[in-house]
Write an enzyme that holds these catalytic residues in place. Sequence first.
Site, mmCIF file in Angstrom:
data_model
loop_
_atom_site.group_PDB
_atom_site.id
_atom_site.type_symbol
_atom_site.label_atom_id
_atom_site.label_comp_id
_atom_site.label_asym_id
_atom_site.label_seq_id
_atom_site.Cartn_x
_atom_site.Cartn_y
_atom_site.Cartn_z
ATOM 1 N N VAL A 220 0.844 -1.201 0.000
ATOM 2 C CA VAL A 220 0.000 0.000 0.000
ATOM 3 C C VAL A 220 0.881 1.253 0.000
ATOM 4 C CG1 VAL A 220 -1.715 1.307 1.311
ATOM 5 C CG2 VAL A 220 -1.891 -1.192 1.176
ATOM 6 N N ASP B 136 11.111 3.280 5.060
ATOM 7 C CA ASP B 136 10.886 1.880 5.388
ATOM 8 C C ASP B 136 12.084 1.395 6.205
ATOM 9 O OD1 ASP B 136 8.763 -0.384 4.123
ATOM 10 O OD2 ASP B 136 10.567 -1.170 5.104
ATOM 11 N N THR C 212 -1.161 -4.356 9.460
ATOM 12 C CA THR C 212 -1.974 -4.641 10.653
ATOM 13 C C THR C 212 -2.437 -6.099 10.545
ATOM 14 O OG1 THR C 212 -3.859 -3.726 9.449
ATOM 15 C CG2 THR C 212 -2.803 -2.294 11.076
ATOM 16 N N THR D 265 -5.545 -0.663 7.852
ATOM 17 C CA THR D 265 -6.877 -1.131 8.255
ATOM 18 C C THR D 265 -6.880 -1.518 9.723
ATOM 19 O OG1 THR D 265 -7.240 -1.949 6.035
ATOM 20 C CG2 THR D 265 -8.658 -2.851 7.759
ATOM 21 N N CYS E 286 -6.237 -8.871 3.476
ATOM 22 C CA CYS E 286 -7.374 -7.986 3.789
ATOM 23 C C CYS E 286 -8.569 -8.813 4.274
ATOM 24 C CB CYS E 286 -7.782 -7.191 2.552
ATOM 25 S SG CYS E 286 -6.504 -6.150 1.885
ATOM 26 N N ARG F 105 0.479 -14.492 0.560
ATOM 27 C CA ARG F 105 0.028 -14.296 1.944
ATOM 28 C C ARG F 105 -1.371 -14.866 2.164
ATOM 29 N NH1 ARG F 105 1.324 -8.014 2.917
ATOM 30 N NH2 ARG F 105 0.881 -7.948 0.689
HETATM 31 N N1 SAJ Z 1 -12.561 -14.568 -3.482
HETATM 32 C C1 SAJ Z 1 -13.483 -15.594 -3.632
HETATM 33 N N2 SAJ Z 1 -14.681 -15.330 -4.211
HETATM 34 C C2 SAJ Z 1 -15.012 -14.075 -4.628
HETATM 35 C C3 SAJ Z 1 -14.067 -13.033 -4.455
HETATM 36 C C4 SAJ Z 1 -12.856 -13.307 -3.888
HETATM 37 O O1 SAJ Z 1 -13.223 -16.739 -3.265
HETATM 38 O O2 SAJ Z 1 -16.108 -13.894 -5.165
HETATM 39 C C5 SAJ Z 1 -11.275 -14.853 -2.845
HETATM 40 C C6 SAJ Z 1 -10.082 -14.543 -3.732
HETATM 41 O O3 SAJ Z 1 -9.737 -15.665 -4.503
HETATM 42 C C7 SAJ Z 1 -8.998 -14.230 -2.704
HETATM 43 C C8 SAJ Z 1 -9.774 -13.602 -1.551
HETATM 44 O O4 SAJ Z 1 -11.134 -13.993 -1.726
HETATM 45 O O5 SAJ Z 1 -8.384 -15.420 -2.244
HETATM 46 C C9 SAJ Z 1 -9.692 -12.088 -1.520
HETATM 47 O O6 SAJ Z 1 -9.990 -11.650 -2.815
HETATM 48 P P1 SAJ Z 1 -10.358 -10.097 -3.113
HETATM 49 O O7 SAJ Z 1 -10.859 -10.035 -4.505
HETATM 50 O O8 SAJ Z 1 -11.211 -9.578 -2.037
HETATM 51 O O9 SAJ Z 1 -8.933 -9.398 -3.130
HETATM 52 P P2 SAJ Z 1 -8.109 -8.668 -1.991
HETATM 53 O O10 SAJ Z 1 -7.872 -9.524 -0.817
HETATM 54 O O11 SAJ Z 1 -6.930 -8.116 -2.691
HETATM 55 O O12 SAJ Z 1 -9.100 -7.509 -1.528
HETATM 56 C C10 SAJ Z 1 -8.881 -6.218 -1.966
HETATM 57 C C11 SAJ Z 1 -9.579 -5.373 -0.941
HETATM 58 N N3 SAJ Z 1 -9.196 -4.026 -1.133
HETATM 59 C C12 SAJ Z 1 -8.943 -3.271 -0.042
HETATM 60 O O13 SAJ Z 1 -9.007 -3.691 1.093
HETATM 61 C C13 SAJ Z 1 -8.576 -1.882 -0.333
HETATM 62 C C14 SAJ Z 1 -11.088 -5.501 -1.085
HETATM 63 O O14 SAJ Z 1 -11.723 -4.532 -0.261
HETATM 64 C C15 SAJ Z 1 -11.504 -5.294 -2.509
HETATM 65 O O15 SAJ Z 1 -12.925 -5.412 -2.600
HETATM 66 C C16 SAJ Z 1 -10.845 -6.352 -3.347
HETATM 67 O O16 SAJ Z 1 -9.421 -6.083 -3.277
HETATM 68 C C17 SAJ Z 1 -11.311 -6.299 -4.788
HETATM 69 O O17 SAJ Z 1 -12.374 -5.709 -5.047
HETATM 70 O O18 SAJ Z 1 -10.617 -6.919 -5.627
#
Ligand code: SAJ
Length: 460
Positions: free
Chosen positions: A35, A54, A109, A146, A286, A357
């Site tokens: 970030v 950093d 966090t 967060t 996240c 991660r």
């Molecule tokens: N996943 C599923 N099914 C779904 C969506 C995601 O199994 O329908 C899984 C993904 O494979 C992954 C995990 O969930 O393992 C998280 O996926 P994610 O798309 O939520 O990606 P992140 O963890 O990078 O979440 C970030 C977050 N952004 C911030 O915190 C600023 C989240 O709030 C966003 O909504 C997300 O990106 C996004 O929209 O891609």
Amino acid sequence: MKQERSRKNMGWDASFATRADSGDLNVGIIGLGYVGLPTAIGFRDAGFNVWGVDLSERIVNALHEGTNPLGDPDLDDMIPAPGSDRWHITRSTAEATAECDVLIVTVPTPVSPDLKPDLSYVESAGRAVFEAAGNGNRKVVILESTVYPGVTASTWLPILDELGLEEGKDVEVAYCPERFNPGDPNHGVRQVARVIGCSNPEVGESLVHLYRRLTSEDVRYVGKVEVAEATKVIENVQRDINIALVNELAQIFPELDLDVEDVLSSAATKWNFHRYTPGIGVGGHCIPVDPYYMMQRAQEVGVPAELITAARAVNRMMPKHVSGVLRDLLYQSGVAAGEGRVLFLGWSYKAGVGDARETPAEPLSENLKDAGISISTWDPYLAASDIPEGIEVIDDISSADGFDMVVLATAHKECVEIDWSALLERMRTPILYDGRRVLDLDAMQAMGWKANAVGSPAQY
Ligand code: SAJ
């Protein structure tokens, strides 16, 4: 080119909003990770003088050489060249604090092994900034990591008391949650809406000017710090709950001889049905983490977060559920216990990024290895060093040979688009398991695979 101001003792004053509008502020970013680094680059691109801090020598040295220290390929050609103006990289928080009007804290966090929020990075980064803030400068210190409602006050304000610093005189404290989305060029730091919380509305409104220069999307002051803290954590809690629903349905519908994807796609024809996709589990730093913050805070105030807790349990157990399905598929296909060889296509927690991660591939592989099954993986976004011991790393997918099952664990484009018929020829047993529901199972079945997937009735 604008001359960098050499003014010392910078901080908030009535001209802050005007200076923000013209980019005439020195902005320090504490923590140059997934970030912080894009944030530092974004503020520099927006015209501000930037100090990036950093503690990691590796990160600081890489940035001094103008190279990308992180696994996100989107950053590769965004790193300022050595000697670029308005770009200062240091390991010293004190140096940046002395030089900057605004210090933005973007440190991790995480949750501890016993799933409790770990606020130690927030505490130590805040302390380092406040110790160097000086008196009477009204240094603006913004937490972006967060957290849950109350963390900024409970973690930072005691340090101010200890150091004899006063909000409104020596420092101004605010919270502006990061909404950075790894691997998504459409939602970088310059394209996401932001909310700002601050106990002083005048300061909060002036920070809108700062972030309006960073992002083209909506920026608003939402009230006290706790409102903004709660905003971010529930955004990710909601996502975890929605994913848990489809993961739970992915366990129910195959028992009814229904494919969950058929049902979800059908339901998605309704105007307000929100489409999520079942998978082998929920990874990243996240979604599987932030709910524990909300659960902790709810527990502290004596209100049980039952739905949040239950959803987290469903997603956390998904790899174990899937490993049972995979073992069953192997044994039903004649693969003796303790002899199966399984290939994971992808290891990263999310398609399109190189980040392991909290990847669900790890607990899934551990469950399978406990049953004597050997695991190999091919992930073009990760280095061999990112993959745990005991997992064979395949460098070239065309060399994959003699497997009993291939699991699509991460829907990287490169994994989805492999030569499936060539791989089929080299399989010992032709079992396919689409762990991210991105393949055409009928087409794969017609090709000769025993095509299976999360939430789909088993094909033996
Ligand atoms: N996943 C599923 N099914 C779904 C969506 C995601 O199994 O329908 C899984 C993904 O494979 C992954 C995990 O969930 O393992 C998280 O996926 P994610 O798309 O939520 O990606 P992140 O963890 O990078 O979440 C970030 C977050 N952004 C911030 O915190 C600023 C989240 O709030 C966003 O909504 C997300 O990106 C996004 O929209 O891609």
